[in-house]
Write a protein that holds these residues in place. Structure first.
Motif, short mmCIF file in Angstrom:
data_model
loop_
_atom_site.label_atom_id
_atom_site.label_comp_id
_atom_site.label_asym_id
_atom_site.label_seq_id
_atom_site.Cartn_x
_atom_site.Cartn_y
_atom_site.Cartn_z
N ASP A 1 -47.68 2.47 -7.33
CA ASP A 1 -48.28 4.65 -7.38
C ASP A 1 -48.62 4.58 -5.55
O ASP A 1 -47.75 5.33 -4.83
N THR A 2 -49.73 3.83 -5.08
CA THR A 2 -49.58 3.66 -3.71
C THR A 2 -48.29 3.62 -2.76
O THR A 2 -47.99 4.36 -1.98
N PHE A 3 -47.92 2.59 -3.40
CA PHE A 3 -45.89 2.09 -2.09
C PHE A 3 -45.61 3.22 -2.74
O PHE A 3 -44.53 3.86 -1.97
N ASP A 4 -44.63 3.94 -3.84
CA ASP A 4 -44.57 5.02 -3.48
C ASP A 4 -44.71 6.25 -2.86
O ASP A 4 -43.60 6.30 -2.41
N LEU A 5 -46.26 6.39 -2.57
CA LEU A 5 -45.84 8.02 -2.01
C LEU A 5 -46.15 6.90 0.16
O LEU A 5 -45.81 8.37 0.15
N ARG A 6 -46.40 5.96 -0.11
CA ARG A 6 -46.19 5.52 1.42
C ARG A 6 -44.96 5.71 1.74
O ARG A 6 -44.63 6.16 2.99
N ILE A 7 -44.01 5.19 0.90
CA ILE A 7 -42.95 5.34 1.65
C ILE A 7 -42.01 6.74 1.44
O ILE A 7 -41.45 6.53 2.29
N SER B 1 -39.63 -4.54 0.50
CA SER B 1 -39.97 -6.48 0.27
C SER B 1 -41.18 -6.50 0.97
O SER B 1 -41.47 -7.66 0.49
N VAL B 2 -42.27 -5.32 1.14
CA VAL B 2 -43.95 -5.91 1.38
C VAL B 2 -44.33 -5.62 0.37
O VAL B 2 -44.61 -7.55 -0.10
N VAL B 3 -43.71 -5.65 -0.90
CA VAL B 3 -44.34 -5.28 -2.32
C VAL B 3 -43.48 -6.60 -2.73
O VAL B 3 -44.16 -7.60 -3.68
#
Length: 237
Positions: free
Chosen positions: A83-89, A206-208
């Protein structure tokens, strides 16, 4: 003359920054207890100041603070990580849209200089510094938008993402991240919004993908020994 309240506020910020860096650089890993008395002794400040610093980190999602218990470094779940990475994107797409065609030559050079420091850290094998600099690159992009809201959210999200990568991680590829940062700068400077947005999304994905889902080890040894490195310049008059 600095007032007592202002002095305390400065100390709180200094302690929060030192603890934040220790967490981001993975010197203190998720699940580690943060005893107020020990931290106060290490930094030469009162428990009240330490408590305020920890509360600041709790508001940023880096620390789990509960009544009648020692605060601990947050242990995010994999679902929270996604969720955090989705929001960050989503937020970084806004940052890209604001910056395409708007960066000055001085700002472009500042970004390139920052990535050069990432290259130096990578070449030196300094992974913890590399992780911190990688996050600061994205915070710097947000700063160039001039939006206080974007700046605040990006600083918090990059810190949380660093925490996530220390929870579910393998040694990341600094060289790959550096090349992706250079690519982003080129596309922002070239005024190509679609390509820059796609590059940012691909970079974060790619980080993920470079993260390995496994529990982080607990901090080895005495936390006081770990914090000693961060006490220099923080909390000391």
């Amino acid at each position: 003359m600095v007032s007592m309240s202002g002095h305390s506020g400065n100390k709180t910020g200094e302690i929060a920054e030192a603890l934040r860096n220790a967490i981001i650089e993975q010197s203190i890993v998720p699940g580690t207890r943060l005893p107020e008395d020990l931290i106060g002794k290490q930094f030469g400040v009162s428990r009240t100041i330490v408590r305020a610093a920890i509360a600041q980190l709790a508001s940023e999602g880096l620390v789990d603070q509960r009544p009648n218990r020692s605060a601990t470094v947050m242990e995010p779940s994999w679902e929270e990580a996604n969720d955090t990475f989705d929001l960050r994107i989503a937020v970084e797409a806004i940052v890209v849209d604001r910056l395409v065609g708007a960066l000055t030559s001085a700002q472009v050079q500042k970004l390139r200089d920052h990535v050069a420091r990432e290259v130096e850290a990578s070449a030196a094998g300094d992974e913890t510094r590399s992780i911190r600099l990688a996050g600061e690159f994205h915070s710097l992009l947000a700063e160039f938008t001039g939006s206080e809201i974007l700046i605040r959210y990006m600083r918090e999200m990059t810190s949380r993402c660093c925490l996530i990568l220390s929870s579910f991680s393998r040694p990341h590829s600094s060289d790959c991240a550096v090349s992706e940062h250079y690519e982003l700068i080129d596309m922002l400077a070239a005024n190509d919004a679609d390509a820059a947005r796609a590059a940012m999304t691909a970079h974060l994905q790619s980080v993920v993908s470079r993260a390995l889902i496994k529990p982080a080890r607990k901090t080895d040894g005495n936390i006081a020994d770990v914090l000693a490195r961060y006490a220099v310049g923080a909390g000391r008059s």
